[in-house]
Design a protein around this motif. Structure first.
Motif, short mmCIF file in Angstrom:
data_model
loop_
_atom_site.label_atom_id
_atom_site.label_comp_id
_atom_site.label_asym_id
_atom_site.label_seq_id
_atom_site.Cartn_x
_atom_site.Cartn_y
_atom_site.Cartn_z
N PRO A 104 -0.99 2.93 -9.01
CA PRO A 104 -2.47 3.66 -8.35
C PRO A 104 -3.23 2.57 -7.95
O PRO A 104 -3.79 2.73 -6.97
CB PRO A 104 -2.82 4.47 -9.32
CG PRO A 104 -1.74 4.79 -10.16
CD PRO A 104 -0.86 3.57 -10.54
N LEU B 194 4.73 3.12 1.88
CA LEU B 194 3.67 3.03 0.64
C LEU B 194 2.36 3.80 1.43
O LEU B 194 2.12 3.68 2.64
CB LEU B 194 2.91 1.76 0.47
CG LEU B 194 3.87 0.92 -0.86
CD1 LEU B 194 2.96 -0.32 -0.82
CD2 LEU B 194 4.13 1.45 -1.96
N SER C 65 5.07 -0.57 -8.82
CA SER C 65 4.05 0.26 -8.10
C SER C 65 3.28 1.17 -9.08
O SER C 65 3.58 1.62 -10.10
CB SER C 65 5.00 1.39 -7.19
OG SER C 65 4.15 2.21 -6.63
N ASP D 206 1.72 6.93 -14.05
CA ASP D 206 2.10 6.94 -12.53
C ASP D 206 2.33 5.51 -12.04
O ASP D 206 1.90 4.90 -11.16
CB ASP D 206 0.88 7.41 -11.50
CG ASP D 206 1.55 7.87 -10.20
OD1 ASP D 206 2.52 8.10 -10.01
OD2 ASP D 206 0.67 7.82 -9.32
N THR D 207 2.97 4.70 -13.12
CA THR D 207 3.38 3.46 -12.76
C THR D 207 4.82 3.45 -12.76
O THR D 207 5.35 4.06 -13.50
CB THR D 207 3.01 2.43 -13.77
OG1 THR D 207 3.18 2.75 -15.15
CG2 THR D 207 1.36 2.38 -13.40
N LYS E 169 -3.69 2.36 2.23
CA LYS E 169 -4.15 3.47 2.03
C LYS E 169 -4.04 4.29 3.41
O LYS E 169 -4.05 3.46 4.57
CB LYS E 169 -5.92 3.06 2.03
CG LYS E 169 -6.26 2.61 0.58
CD LYS E 169 -6.21 3.61 -0.45
CE LYS E 169 -6.77 3.17 -1.87
NZ LYS E 169 -6.57 4.53 -2.66
N ASP F 232 -1.44 5.24 -0.27
CA ASP F 232 -2.34 5.40 -1.34
C ASP F 232 -1.57 4.78 -2.75
O ASP F 232 -1.83 5.44 -3.68
CB ASP F 232 -2.68 6.88 -1.25
CG ASP F 232 -3.47 7.38 -0.32
OD1 ASP F 232 -4.40 6.71 0.19
OD2 ASP F 232 -3.27 8.51 0.27
N ARG F 233 -0.97 3.80 -2.54
CA ARG F 233 -0.24 3.11 -3.58
C ARG F 233 -0.22 1.63 -3.62
O ARG F 233 -0.48 1.12 -2.47
CB ARG F 233 1.30 3.47 -3.55
CG ARG F 233 1.67 4.82 -3.80
CD ARG F 233 1.48 5.21 -5.21
NE ARG F 233 2.39 4.54 -6.00
CZ ARG F 233 2.42 4.84 -7.50
NH1 ARG F 233 1.67 5.67 -8.05
NH2 ARG F 233 3.14 4.26 -8.18
#
Length: 302
Positions: free
Chosen positions: A263, A220, A261, A292-293, A194, A222-223
């Motif tokens: 969210p 990375l 990867s 979003d993967t 984050k 926020d992932r």
């Protein structure tokens, strides 16, 4: 088999080694401990370790609470009570959240992800499990109870080792967020980044294969990132496994390393576990059902 050894199958195969980019002007608080029987760590940018001490106390309290939900070995945990009694009355929201996502991943992967493989684990380590069966379709759950409903009174068991550590990672990140901390790197078996370690910089992460070598580096922010490998080396360096078990004869190990990867860490965790049992086309189909993967690393079994 000890708790630590059992958890290390996923922790070693999910060896995403944090390599934080630290600026000299930004303090970094570091914590390390144990989560679900395996090493865990987190880093908080902008605080010294001394300043973060009250936050670390909250983290340890949350980990203790989640152990009482998901531990496979701790007497009295929700999962242990379910496996012992075949029923868990009034399951926690945490348990229901993980089971709901597990069901979605089970459907998206055509049954490759199936936490009811616990009897297969028991058989693999020489524990007798007569009259036992597997099958997600035999699990029932709602806010009143989680129950096994196998035919002919067959025994069942549940393991959440392929998804719970991701959930724990997300929950620890939520505790940090509630404390007003926005720049953190959390590794509770899976990694969630984050914010940033310093202005203008992202967290740097390396993905390690079971043998220990870093096979991919990435940034990375926020992932989440989760990595699974069905074969891991023993103390003598010999590869053992598979430690991600095919739930039915129609499933088989098809990947030696998968890194996803997503969210959230819980989603990345469950998908990376399941994708070890899928071919490339099946992986793409499964990921298409979760926005979003994406695949970061995939090494196919030769």
């Amino acid at each position: 088999m000890t708790t630590l050894t059992r958890r290390r199958f996923l922790t070693i195969s999910a060896a995403a080694v944090a390599l934080p980019a630290q600026a000299a002007t930004v303090p970094m608080a570091n914590w390390s401990g144990i989560a679900l029987g395996a090493p865990a760590s987190l880093q908080i940018a902008g605080l010294t370790t001394e300043q973060a001490s009250p936050v670390f106390t909250k983290i340890e309290e949350e980990l203790s609470r989640l152990e009482q939900v998901f531990s496979l070995y701790k007497n009295g945990s929700e999962l242990s009570r379910l496996n012992s009694n075949g029923i868990l009355k009034a399951p926690s929201p945490d348990m229901l959240a993980v089971l709901s996502l597990a069901g979605a991943i089970h459907a998206a992967t055509n049954g490759a992800f199936d936490p009811t493989v616990q009897p297969l684990w028991q058989k693999s380590v020489g524990m007798k499990s007569p009259n036992s069966t597997t099958g997600w379709q035999h699990l029932r759950f709602d806010s009143s109870a989680v129950t096994f409903a196998a035919p002919n009174g067959a025994q069942m068991g549940l393991t959440l080792n392929g998804i719970a550590q991701g959930y724990v990672t997300d929950q620890i990140a939520a505790v940090l967020h509630d404390a007003g901390l926005r720049d953190v790197l959390v590794d509770m078996g899976e990694v969630l980044a984050k914010g940033s370690p310093a202005p203008g910089r992202d967290w740097n992460v390396g993905i390690a294969a079971p043998e220990g070598q870093v096979v991919e580096r990435l940034t990375l922010s926020d992932r989440a990132l989760a990595t699974s490998a069905p074969f891991v080396p023993n103390a003598g360096g010999q590869m053992t496994g598979p430690h991600i078990l095919p739930p039915t004869p129609r499933h088989k190990v098809q990947q030696t390393l998968v890194s996803i990867s997503a969210p959230t860490a819980v989603l990345a965790d469950g998908l990376s576990t399941a994708c070890c049992l899928l071919n490339a086309s099946q992986i793409n189909q499964a990921l298409s059902q979760f926005p979003d993967t994406r695949i970061v690393v995939r090494q196919e079994l030769s």
